[in-house]
Design an enzyme around this catalytic site. Structure first.
Site, short mmCIF file in Angstrom:
data_model
loop_
_atom_site.label_atom_id
_atom_site.label_comp_id
_atom_site.label_asym_id
_atom_site.label_seq_id
_atom_site.Cartn_x
_atom_site.Cartn_y
_atom_site.Cartn_z
CG ASN A 487 -1.96 1.08 1.19
OD1 ASN A 487 -1.76 2.13 0.58
ND2 ASN A 487 -3.08 0.85 1.86
CG ASP A 488 2.85 2.31 -3.70
OD1 ASP A 488 3.63 1.50 -3.17
OD2 ASP A 488 2.62 2.32 -4.92
CB CYS A 489 -1.52 5.64 0.03
SG CYS A 489 -1.59 5.97 -1.74
CG ASN A 491 3.15 7.28 2.45
OD1 ASN A 491 2.26 7.99 1.99
ND2 ASN A 491 3.73 6.33 1.74
#
Length: 816
Positions: A487-489, A491
Site C-alpha cells: 500500500n504505497d499510501c 506512509n
C-alpha cells in the site's frame, strides 16, 4: 447480457460497442511485442515503440475536453457532409456505429447517407507497423465520390519534452514527403537513428503535414479546415506541429466497395541515415510501404494475429457453470494479463506513459498471470527485474523499459518490493521446470561488472531478498515497512505538511521503527516457496535455514500481529498499532488478513476468524473495501492514505488487487461459495447491468471501485493496468478451478461452490496438454476423493506427466 452500450460476442472473442458515447472512453491495446497502440472505441489514442515516455510516435492529450481527443482519425467528406466512422471528433449523427474490441485489434464501422466506412486497426505480431485497413462500401443506389482524410499528429518521441519544451519544439519539426509516404524526421539530423512513416497503400490526391494548415490555428479537430473544405493543401511543416494527413478520392458505383490501408511505421535506420548527398534516406520506408501494399498482405497479417492469440489463449481453456468466470478465464483475463506484462503501469487512459515505467513490485506480480503464455519472455523479465535490485536487497521501485535503468526519482525504499521477486521466480520455475534460470547471471544495479562471469545469479538475489527482511526488523521482530509496503499510501515514516511534496519522494523520519504485519505475512509465503524450492533442489540445509527464518517471523506475527479478532496492519513510527480495534478510524485492513492467511499464520483458527472479520466488516456487493472505518481527516503519522476522500482509492475504496488475495484465502479455507462470490463482486463481465455507474470497460478489470463511503459508490477507475489481472487469473485457475503448477507436476485441488456439478479445463503445461475433468457428485466444495490419470488410479492429487507423453487425460472426483 446486453446493456445500452454493448455486449459480449463470445464466439468471436469480441466486445461489441453499439454506441460511441460510452460512460468513459473504452480502451483496447494494439500490439504485443515492441510496437504498442492505445485505441479507444472512437479511434482515440496514440502509438509508441517499447517506451511510452521515450519513443512516443503520435500525440495524445490527457485529461482533455472532450476527454478522449486525438488519435487515429479518418474523416469522410461525402457530398458536403463530413463525419468520422468512429464518431469523434466531428460527432456527426451516424446512421450506424459499431466498434468491435478484439484481441489486439479494434474494428470500427460507421455509416451515413448510404456510405459505410470500416476502419480495422491492428499491429501484426513481431512487426513495427500499425495498420489501418479501410473498407468503403457504397450502400446507396447512387454513384458516390467521397474523399477520405487520414490524420495523425506526430510526437517528438520524448513525450515529456514534447508536451513542455515549446520554445524548442515549435522550431524543430521536420517532415519529408515521398509519394504517399510522410516521414516524420524531427531531430533526425542529430542524435536519433529512427523516424516515423505514415503512408497510404492507395494513390493519394493530396496531403498535409502542417497542423495549422489541416486543422487551423483557431479551429478544433471537430471542425478541421481541410476535411470540411474538401481539399488538401499540400502543406509542408517547418517547425510548429507536424502531422500526417492523406487525401484519398474515391469513385464508387452503387454496391461497389474499395479497400486500402494506411501504414504507420517505426523505422530504425541505424547508421544508414542519409544518402550520399546528405538527404534523408527514404529507402527503408519505401520498402516497408511496398511490402504492405502487396495484394492480400494486410489480410494475411491480420490472420496471423488471430492465430497468435489462438496459441496464446489455448494454454488454458475452461468449461464451467459460471458464465463470467468462463468468459474471463478463456479470453479477457488472459488478454489483460498480456497487457499488464507488456506495459506494467505505464500507459493507459489513467497513466500518461511519462511518470511510470516498469514497476518492480508490479511486474513481478504481473508475471504470475502471464508465465504460462510465453515462458521465455517471463524468464527475460525476471532477469531484467533482478538487475534493478540493489546489493543491499532494496530495489529501484521502477525502471524505464527502453533503457532498463532504475528510476530513483519516483521514490523507493518500499520494503515489500524484493519479496515479490521470490514469488515470481518460484512461479516461473514451477511452470517451466527451468532450474537453470537460478544460475543465470544478472548482477546488482549498484555494482560495476566487467563480464557476466562476475554477475551474481538470480538465486543470489532471492537469498539477498529474504536476508534483507530478516536483517531489517523492528522492536516487535516484525519487518520494517520503510517508505511503505504494498500500500504505497500507508506512509508511516513520511510526516509531510508540504502540499507541493510527493509522498513517494518525501523521505522517511530518521530513526523510525515502523513495522508491517502485511510484509510479515508476505515473508511467510515467500519463505514457504523458497523452502519448497530448496527441497526440490535437494539442498536440505538451505531449506532448513529458510524455515528457521520463517519460524522467527511467524512467532513475531503470531505474538505481536494479532489484535484480538483480526491481524493488525502495522505499527507506526512510535510503535502504536495501526489497523486495531483501539484506533478510532482504520480499525481493520484487508492486506494483513489476506497475507497472514496465505503465509500460513493463524492455523489455530485465527486465520479463519480474520477472514470472517473481513466478511463482516469489509465486504460489500461491489467488493472488499481496503479498511474500515474510513479516515475522515488527515493523519500526519499515516501519510497519503488519509489524504484521499473517504471511500476512494486507498482510503476505504475497493482496491480490487487486494480483493483477490482474500478470494485465494477463501479457497485455501475450502469455502467455494465465498471464493466465487468474491470473484464475481469485482468481475467486470458481471457489471453489465450497472455499467452506467461502473463506467469503465466491462471486459477488463479495474484497479479500484469507489466504496460505500463515497458519493460515487460503485464507480470504477484505473482500468487495464492493474495487478488485479494477474491475481484474478491465479484465483480462478489455481484457486477455484484448482489446477496448480508444482515442481513435480500439476496439483489438482479445486475449491468450487457445492452447487457446481463439475467442470472441465484444458491446461498446457511444460509442453504437455492436460485434459482435466472434475466431477462433483456429492455436492462438496473441496477435497479429492479419487484421481485417475490416463485410466490409472493414483494416490494424492499430484499429476506427473508420463514420460514421452504429449496428451494426458485426468479425471478427478470431489468428495469426502
Amino acid at each position: 447480457m446486453v446493456n445500452r452500450f454493448g455486449y459480449f460476442d463470445d464466439v468471436q472473442r469480441e466486445y461489441v460497442v453499439t454506441r460511441p458515447d460510452t460512460p468513459l472512453p473504452w480502451l483496447n491495446y494494439l500490439g504485443q511485442d515492441d510496437l504498442f497502440g492505445l485505441c479507444t472505441n472512437t479511434a482515440g489514442g496514440y502509438t509508441f515503440w517499447r517506451d511510452a515516455k521515450l519513443r512516443r510516435l503520435t500525440r495524445y492529450r490527457y485529461n482533455n475536453v472532450p476527454l478522449d481527443t486525438g488519435g487515429r482519425y479518418l474523416y469522410v467528406h461525402d457530398a458536403g457532409s463530413v463525419w468520422n466512422p468512429g464518431w469523434k471528433p466531428v460527432k456527426a449523427r451516424l446512421d450506424h456505429y459499431e466498434c468491435r474490441v478484439g484481441l489486439g485489434y479494434t474494428r470500427i464501422t460507421g455509416a451515413k447517407d448510404g456510405l459505410e466506412v470500416e476502419q480495422l486497426m491492428f499491429i501484426p505480431p513481431n512487426e513495427d507497423v500499425e495498420l489501418w485497413k479501410v473498407t468503403v462500401r457504397n450502400t446507396s443506389g447512387e454513384r458516390k465520390q467521397p474523399r477520405l482524410y487520414s490524420f495523425v499528429e506526430f510526437a517528438f518521441y520524448d513525450a515529456l519534452n514534447d508536451m513542455t519544451n515549446y520554445q524548442r519544439t515549435y522550431s524543430i519539426g521536420e517532415v519529408v514527403v515521398e509519394g504517399s509516404a510522410i516521414h516524420h524526421v524531427t531531430e533526425f539530423r542529430e542524435r536519433r537513428d529512427h523516424s516515423t512513416m505514415f503512408a497510404c497503400t492507395a494513390p493519394v490526391s493530396g496531403f498535409d503535414t502542417s497542423r495549422d494548415a489541416f486543422v487551423g490555428v483557431h479551429e478544433g479537430l471537430h471542425e478541421a479546415r481541410v476535411p470540411f473544405a474538401g481539399g488538401a493543401t499540400g502543406s509542408i511543416a517547418h517547425g510548429w506541429n507536424p502531422i500526417g494527413a492523406h487525401e484519398v478520392t474515391l469513385d464508387l458505383a452503387p454496391a461497389e466497395r474499395c479497400e486500402l490501408a494506411f501504414v504507420l511505421a517505426f523505422v530504425q535506420h541505424g547508421a544508414a541515415k542519409f544518402t550520399a548527398t546528405g538527404s534523408f534516406d527514404t529507402s527503408q520506408g519505401r520498402a516497408i510501404l511496398e511490402r504492405w501494399s502487396a495484394p492480400g498482405v494486410v489480410d494475411t497479417a491480420f490472420a496471423a494475429l488471430a492465430s497468435s492469440w489462438d496459441r496464446l489463449l489455448g494454454g488454458v481453456q475452461v468449461t464451467c457453470p459460471d458464465e463470467h468466470l468462463g468468459r474471463m478465464v478463456n479470453t479477457w483475463n488472459q488478454y489483460q494479463c498480456m497487457a499488464t506484462f507488456n506495459l506494467s503501469r505505464s500507459a493507459s487512459m489513467f497513466e500518461t506513459g511519462i511518470g511510470r515505467g516498469m514497476g518492480f513490485r508490479d511486474s513481478n506480480q504481473d508475471l504470475l498471470g502471464f508465465v504460462h503464455m510465453v515462458p521465455s519472455r517471463a524468464r527475460r523479465r525476471l532477469l531484467d527485474l533482478a538487475a534493478t535490485q540493489l546489493s543491499d536487497g532494496t530495489c529501484f521501485h521502477q525502471y524505464q523499459p527502453l533503457t532498463k535503468q532504475g528510476n530513483a526519482d519516483v521514490g523507493g525504499d518500499f520494503y515489500d518490493d524484493h519479496l515479490w521477486l521470490v514469488l515470481a521466480t518460484c512461479a516461473y520455475v514451477k511452470e517451466t521446470a527451468d532450474l537453470g534460470v537460478l544460475d543465470a547471471p544478472c548482477g546488482y544495479a549498484d555494482r560495476t561488472y566487467t563480464d557476466d562471469g562476475e554477475r551474481e545469479s538470480l538465486l543470489h538475489h532471492l537469498e539477498t531478498s529474504l536476508a534483507y527482511t530478516m536483517a531489517n526488523r523492528g522492536p516487535h521482530g516484525l519487518p520494517l515497512i520503510g517508505h511503505a509496503d504494498w500500500n504505497d499510501c500507508l506512509n508511516l515514516n513520511c510526516f509531510s505538511t508540504e502540499p507541493n511534496e510527493s509522498f513517494q519522494t518525501a523521505g522517511d523520519v530518521v530513526g523510525s521503527q515502523a513495522e508491517s504485519v502485511m510484509i510479515g505475512g508476505l515473508f511467510l509465503a515467500a519463505a514457504n516457496e523458497m523452502g519448497a524450492l530448496y527441497d526440490h533442489l535437494e539442498r536440505p540445509d538451505d531449506a532448513a535455514r529458510i524455515r528457521r527464518w520463517r519460524a522467527e517471523i511467524l512467532a513475531a506475527v503470531e505474538t505481536h500481529g494479532w489484535d484480538g479478532e483480526w491481524w493488525l496492519r502495522a505499527y507506526d513510527a512510535e510503535s502504536r498499532p495501526v489497523g486495531s480495534s483501539r484506533n478510532e478510524e482504520g480499525q481493520i485492513f484487508v492486506e494483513s488478513q489476506a497475507w497472514c492467511a496465505l503465509g500460513g499464520a493463524g492455523t489455530d483458527g485465527r486465520a479463519r476468524q480474520a477472514l470472517d472479520a473481513v466478511e463482516a466488516q469489509l465486504t460489500t456487493p461491489n467488493g472488499i473495501v481496503l479498511q474500515q472505518p474510513a479516515y475522515t481527516r488527515y493523519h500526519l503519522e499515516l501519510g497519503e492514505i488519509t489524504s484521499y476522500p473517504p471511500g476512494v482509492k486507498e482510503n476505504a475504496g475497493i482496491f480490487c488487487h487486494s480483493n483477490t488475495w482474500i478470494h485465494l484465502a477463501w479457497c485455501r479455507a475450502g469455502d467455494g461459495d465465498r471464493a466465487l462470490a468474491g470473484y464475481l463482486s469485482i468481475c467486470p463481465s458481471a457489471k453489465q447491468d450497472q455499467i452506467e455507474t461502473y463506467r469503465c470497460e466491462p471486459y477488463v478489470y479495474a484497479q479500484a471501485i469507489a466504496g460505500p463511503d463515497s458519493p460515487t459508490s460503485g464507480e470504477a477507475k484505473n482500468s487495464w493496468l492493474t495487478g488485479t489481472a494477474a491475481w484474478t487469473f491465479v484465483v480462478a485457475t489455481q484457486g477455484i478451478l484448482g489446477v496448480q503448477p508444482d515442481h513435480a507436476g500439476l496439483r489438482i485441488d479445486p475449491c468450487i461452490p457445492p452447487s457446481w456439478p463439475g467442470f472441465t479445463i484444458h491446461r498446457r503445461f511444460r509442453g504437455v496438454d492436460y485434459e482435466i475433468e472434475v466431477r462433483n457428485p456429492d455436492g462438496v466444495a473441496h477435497g479429492i476423493r479419487s484421481l485417475t490419470v490416463d485410466g490409472s488410479r493414483i494416490d494424492g492429487n499430484l499429476v506427473a506427466a508420463p514420460p514421452n507423453s504429449t496428451h494426458v487425460r485426468v479425471e478427478a472426483v470431489l468428495g469426502r
